[in-house]
Design a protein around this motif. Structure first.
Motif, PDB file in Angstrom:
ATOM      1  N   MET A  94      -3.058   3.135  -7.181  1.00  0.00           N
ATOM      2  CA  MET A  94      -2.341   2.539  -5.788  1.00  0.00           C
ATOM      3  C   MET A  94      -1.592   3.791  -5.350  1.00  0.00           C
ATOM      4  SD  MET A  94      -1.847  -1.403  -6.043  1.00  0.00           S
ATOM      5  CE  MET A  94      -1.014  -1.874  -7.418  1.00  0.00           C
ATOM      6  N   LEU A  96       2.950   2.140   8.894  1.00  0.00           N
ATOM      7  CA  LEU A  96       1.924   1.905   7.934  1.00  0.00           C
ATOM      8  C   LEU A  96       1.012   2.860   7.539  1.00  0.00           C
ATOM      9  CD1 LEU A  96       0.888  -0.519   5.883  1.00  0.00           C
ATOM     10  CD2 LEU A  96      -0.929  -0.799   7.730  1.00  0.00           C
ATOM     11  N   GLU A  97       1.050   3.524   6.320  1.00  0.00           N
ATOM     12  CA  GLU A  97       0.224   4.869   6.166  1.00  0.00           C
ATOM     13  C   GLU A  97      -0.951   4.491   5.247  1.00  0.00           C
ATOM     14  OE1 GLU A  97       3.193   7.110   3.734  1.00  0.00           O
ATOM     15  OE2 GLU A  97       4.338   7.235   5.543  1.00  0.00           O
ATOM     16  N   ARG A  98      -0.847   3.230   4.190  1.00  0.00           N
ATOM     17  CA  ARG A  98      -2.066   3.042   3.149  1.00  0.00           C
ATOM     18  C   ARG A  98      -2.017   1.615   3.010  1.00  0.00           C
ATOM     19  NH1 ARG A  98       2.096   5.660   0.948  1.00  0.00           N
ATOM     20  NH2 ARG A  98       1.873   5.369  -1.164  1.00  0.00           N
ATOM     21  N   THR A  99      -3.186   1.110   2.723  1.00  0.00           N
ATOM     22  CA  THR A  99      -3.072  -0.139   2.341  1.00  0.00           C
ATOM     23  C   THR A  99      -4.564  -0.439   1.196  1.00  0.00           C
ATOM     24  OG1 THR A  99      -3.638  -2.450   2.907  1.00  0.00           O
ATOM     25  CG2 THR A  99      -4.881  -0.732   4.223  1.00  0.00           C
ATOM     26  N   THR A 105       5.103   0.796   4.802  1.00  0.00           N
ATOM     27  CA  THR A 105       4.098   2.073   4.615  1.00  0.00           C
ATOM     28  C   THR A 105       3.019   1.517   3.753  1.00  0.00           C
ATOM     29  OG1 THR A 105       5.274   2.662   2.642  1.00  0.00           O
ATOM     30  CG2 THR A 105       6.208   4.004   4.681  1.00  0.00           C
ATOM     31  N   TYR A 106       3.249   0.635   3.009  1.00  0.00           N
ATOM     32  CA  TYR A 106       2.239   0.537   2.206  1.00  0.00           C
ATOM     33  C   TYR A 106       1.841  -0.953   2.016  1.00  0.00           C
ATOM     34  CZ  TYR A 106      -0.528   1.321  -2.082  1.00  0.00           C
ATOM     35  OH  TYR A 106      -1.556   1.311  -3.077  1.00  0.00           O
ATOM     36  N   SER A 107       0.608  -1.765   2.066  1.00  0.00           N
ATOM     37  CA  SER A 107       0.400  -3.025   1.885  1.00  0.00           C
ATOM     38  C   SER A 107      -0.934  -3.003   0.888  1.00  0.00           C
ATOM     39  CB  SER A 107       0.191  -3.383   3.104  1.00  0.00           C
ATOM     40  OG  SER A 107       0.257  -4.923   3.144  1.00  0.00           O
ATOM     41  N   ALA A 108      -1.229  -4.353   0.399  1.00  0.00           N
ATOM     42  CA  ALA A 108      -2.311  -4.710  -0.205  1.00  0.00           C
ATOM     43  C   ALA A 108      -2.672  -6.151  -0.032  1.00  0.00           C
ATOM     44  CB  ALA A 108      -2.063  -4.397  -1.722  1.00  0.00           C
ATOM     45  N   ASP A 140       8.139   4.438  -0.721  1.00  0.00           N
ATOM     46  CA  ASP A 140       7.437   3.407   0.206  1.00  0.00           C
ATOM     47  C   ASP A 140       8.235   1.886   0.308  1.00  0.00           C
ATOM     48  OD1 ASP A 140       4.741   4.335   0.473  1.00  0.00           O
ATOM     49  OD2 ASP A 140       4.392   4.531  -1.726  1.00  0.00           O
ATOM     50  N   VAL A 187       6.895  -1.513   0.497  1.00  0.00           N
ATOM     51  CA  VAL A 187       5.754  -2.097  -0.014  1.00  0.00           C
ATOM     52  C   VAL A 187       5.651  -3.659   0.640  1.00  0.00           C
ATOM     53  CG1 VAL A 187       3.925  -2.800  -1.641  1.00  0.00           C
ATOM     54  CG2 VAL A 187       5.576  -0.652  -1.962  1.00  0.00           C
ATOM     55  N   LEU A 208       2.162   4.274  -5.665  1.00  0.00           N
ATOM     56  CA  LEU A 208       3.356   3.699  -5.373  1.00  0.00           C
ATOM     57  C   LEU A 208       4.269   4.777  -5.505  1.00  0.00           C
ATOM     58  CD1 LEU A 208       3.456  -0.062  -5.951  1.00  0.00           C
ATOM     59  CD2 LEU A 208       2.986   0.921  -3.812  1.00  0.00           C
TER      60      LEU A 208
END
Ligand code: ADP
Length: 562
Positions: free
Chosen positions: A218, A299-302, A273-276, A224, A226, A220
C-alpha cells in the motif's frame, strides 16, 4: 544433535497496542480527523487517541471483560471506532467488527456465534440494535458510541460510551500479551455461504500492517493524509487502522457519508493524499468530480480492490486526474491483503500499453504471501498468463482454520481461496472469477470479469454482470446482464458488436438482457448466484438454433483470449 544457537535480541511480542503506542509517542501531534455521526467534524491526535483507548480498556476491565472475550462493534469509520480497535485488543480482548449492512438475522447469528460480551454501536444503528437485542441474550450490555446528550431513544437499555470513559483516567500500561493471542475477529460476508469467522492474532495483524506499509504494497507514509473509505467493519479497513499508526500517517475518517460529494469535500479539506475503497464507491466519486467539473488538488494514490477494478476506472483516475491506482486483491481470510499492482523498475521501462495491461491485473504477491494456481487434478499450473486454476495461498496472515470450526480448510498446507486466476511470467496475478461463478463453455473457462470489464468500458453501460446460461451444445454460454446509464441508450446488438476485436470470439456473450439494477452483497459484490437463479430459464438465441449457432467449433478452439 547440535544445540541451536539462538539470536540474542530482545524478545518483544508483536502486539496491536504497540502500533498505537508508537504513534502516540513518536507522532503524538499527528491528527486524526473524523466526520461524526452527530454532524460535526472532530479532530484530535494520536496521543489523545491512545489516552482514550486506555480509558476504554479500563472501562471494559471494570465491567468484567477478560482476555479472549469478544467485543462487537457496529460502527462507521471514526475516531471512537479506532479507539475500540485498541482499547479492546490492548488488554487481550478481541475486537469483533460486524458488518451492519448484513440482514439483521445474519448480524444476530454472527453476534451469537462469536459470543460477543458487549457490543458498541454508532447511534445510526440504534434501530438495528433494537431488532438484534431480543435475539442476542448473551450480550451483557449495548454501548452507544456517543455522549449522554446524544443518546438515541431505544427500546433496548444502552449505556453511553462517553459516560463510561469519563469514569476512568487513562493511566494504564498496555500489558505484554503473547503475540499468538487473538486480537481481531471478522466474519466473511457470506458471498458463498454462511458467514465464517477469521480470527486474527496480534502477530498476524502486526506483520500484516508491516507488509501493507511497504512502498510496493500500500505504501503508506508519515507524509500521507489517509482517508480509508473501505469500512472498518469490513476486514479491518484493509489494515489501515493498524498501518497508519505504524507509519505515522494522518487519518481522515468519513463517518457515514460515503457519497461522491461528501468524500470529495472531505478529501480537499483535509489535503488527503491517499485513499482506499471498492470500485462502487469510486464510481460515485468520479461521477461527482466529472459532473461538478472539479479536480483533486491533493489526492495522489488510491488502492482499489474488493472486486475487480474496471480498467476504464483505472484509466480515468490516472489519465484524467493524475491519481495512481493500486489494484489490490485479498480476502477476509487473508487479513486481507495478498497482491498489489505495483510495477518493478524493469516493468516501468516497457511501453505504456504493456504497463497499463499489468496495472489492470491484481499484481504481485507481497512478502508474507505465497500463491499458486492448481488444476482440477491438484497439480500446480504454469505461470504463463494463460493457464487458469484454483488459487491457493499461504503465509503468516492467512487463515489456518475458521473460528469455532474444527475442520481444516487447508489443502496440503495451502488455503484454497475460491478464486480462479492466471499468473503470468511477471508473477502478476489476474483473477478471472470466483470458482462458483466460472462459465465453462465446451469445457473451457471464460473469464466473466474480462467480459464485464469490456461492457463497462461502453459509454452507455453503468454496470454489467456476466453469468453462465445453460446451452445444449456447449453446456454453458455467457449471458450479459446490463444496467444502462440513466442518460444513455444502447441496444443488444450494438453492445455485442462492441466486443469485436477486443476478446476471443467464443468469449463474446450469446445474449444481453437489460435490467434496472443488479443484486449486491453487503460488501458491494455482485450476487451472481441470485442472477443465475433469476435467469435460470432464460433461453439463449444460440440455444434455439444450435445449427445456426454463431459460434463454430473452430472459433471455440483453445486460444489466448487476451
Ligand atoms: P466475501 O465477500 O467472500 O465475504 P471478502 O470480502 O473477503 O469475502 O472478498 C474476497 C473476495 O473478493 C476474493 O476472494 C475475490 O473473489 C474478490 N476480490 C477481492 N479483490 C478483488 C480484485 N481486486 N479483483 C477481483 N476480485 C477481487
Amino acid at each position: 544433535m547440535t544445540t541451536p544457537l539462538y539470536g540474542q535480541m530482545m524478545d518483544v511480542p508483536l502486539t496491536v497496542s504497540s502500533l498505537l503506542a508508537h504513534a502516540s509517542r513518536h507522532f503524538g501531534t499527528t491528527e486524526i480527523v473524523s466526520k461524526r455521526i452527530e454532524g460535526d467534524v472532530h479532530r484530535y491526535t494520536y496521543r489523545d487517541c491512545e489516552k482514550r483507548a486506555k480509558q476504554l480498556a479500563q472501562a471494559l476491565i471494570a465491567l468484567g471483560v477478560e482476555m479472549g472475550d469478544r467485543i462487537g462493534t457496529l460502527a462507521w469509520n471514526g475516531y471512537r471506532h479506532l479507539e475500540t480497535y485498541f482499547g479492546t485488543t490492548g488488554f487481550g480482548a478481541v475486537c469483533h467488527t460486524i458488518n451492519p449492512r448484513l440482514f439483521p438475522d445474519q448480524v444476530a447469528w454472527i453476534i451469537n456465534h462469536a459470543d460477543d460480551r458487549y457490543v458498541l454501536f454508532d447511534i445510526t444503528f440504534a434501530p438495528l440494535v433494537d431488532v438484534l437485542a431480543p435475539q442476542c441474550p448473551n450480550v451483557l450490555c449495548w454501548i452507544a458510541m456517543t455522549d449522554e446528550a446524544h443518546m438515541p431513544r431505544m427500546s433496548t437499555a444502552a449505556s453511553s460510551y462517553e459516560a463510561l470513559l469519563a469514569q476512568h483516567d487513562g493511566d494504564f500500561d498496555w500489558p505484554l500479551i503473547d503475540e499468538r493471542c487473538a486480537s481481531n475477529l471478522c466474519y466473511t460476508s457470506g458471498t458463498t455461504g454462511n458467514p465464517k469467522g477469521a480470527l486474527y492474532s496480534h502477530r498476524s495483524s502486526v506483520l500484516h500492517a508491516f507488509g501493507a506499509s511497504l512502498p510496493d504494497a500500500m505504501g503508506l507514509s508519515a507524509r500521507d493524509s489517509v482517508l480509508p473509505v473501505v469500512p472498518m467493519f469490513h476486514v479491518n479497513a484493509w489494515g489501515i487502522p493498524h498501518a497508519a499508526p505504524l507509519t505515522g500517517a494522518k487519518l481522515v475518517f468519513p463517518g457515514k457519508d460515503l457519497d461522491g460529494k461528501s468524500l470529495y469535500e472531505l478529501m480537499e479539506a483535509e489535503r488527503v493524499t491517499y485513499s482506499a475503497g471498492v470500485p462502487t464507491v469510486w464510481l460515485g466519486l468520479l461521477n461527482h468530480v466529472r459532473e461538478a467539473g472539479v479536480r483533486f488538488s491533493s489526492l495522489e494514490r488510491t488502492v482499489i480492490g474488493g472486486s475487480a477494478c474496471p480498467p476504464a476506472m483505472i484509466r480515468m483516475f490516472q489519465d484524467t486526474y493524475g491519481v495512481e491506482v493500486i489494484h489490490a486483491w485479498g480476502m477476509t481470510e487473508m487479513s486481507p491483503l495478498g497482491t498489489l499492482s505495483k510495477l518493478t523498475w524493469e516493468q516501468t521501462q516497457r511501453s505504456p500499453d504493456e504497463q497499463r495491461k499489468l496495472r489492470e491485473k491484481q499484481g504481485h504477491a507481497m512478502y508474507g504471501v505465497d500463491m499458486r494456481i492448481v488444476g482440477d487434478d491438484g497439480r500446480e499450473l504454469p505461470w504463463d498468463g494463460v493457464a487458469f486454476g484454483d488459487l491457493h495461498v499461504r503465509g503468516p496472515w492467512v487463515i489456518d482454520r475458521y473460528f469455532r470450526s474444527d475442520a481444516s480448510p487447508l489443502v496440503d498446507g495451502w488455503f484454497p481461496t475460491g478464486d480462479v486466476a492466471t499468473i503470468d511470467k511477471d508473477s502478476f496475478l489476474n483473477i478471472t472469477d470466483r470458482s462458483k461463478d466460472v462459465i465453462k463453455s465446451g469445457g473451457e473457462w471464460i473469464s466473466s470479469i474480462d467480459v464485464e470489464n469490456i461492457a463497462i468500458a461502453h459509454p452507455a453501460v453503468a454496470e454489467a454482470a456476466c453469468i453462465a446460461c445453460a446451452h445444449p451444445k456447449w453446456t454453458e454460454r455467457p449471458l450479459l446482464v446490463v444496467v444502462k446509464r440513466p442518460d444513455a441508450d444502447v441496444t443488444r446488438d450494438e453492445l455485442l458488436a462492441f466486443y469485436k476485436g477486443k476478446i476471443a470470439k467464443w468469449w463474446i456473450p450469446d445474449d444481453v438482457v437489460f435490467v434496472d439494477e443488479l443484486p449486491h452483497t453487503a460488501t458491494g459484490k455482485l450476487q451472481k448466484l441470485k442472477l443465475r437463479e433469476r435467469f435460470r430459464d432464460h433461453v439463449l438465441p444460440s440455444a434455439l438454433a444450435t445449427e445456426n449457432c454463431p459460434l463454430d467449433d473452430e472459433a471455440h478452439a483453445k486460444s489466448d483470449p487476451s
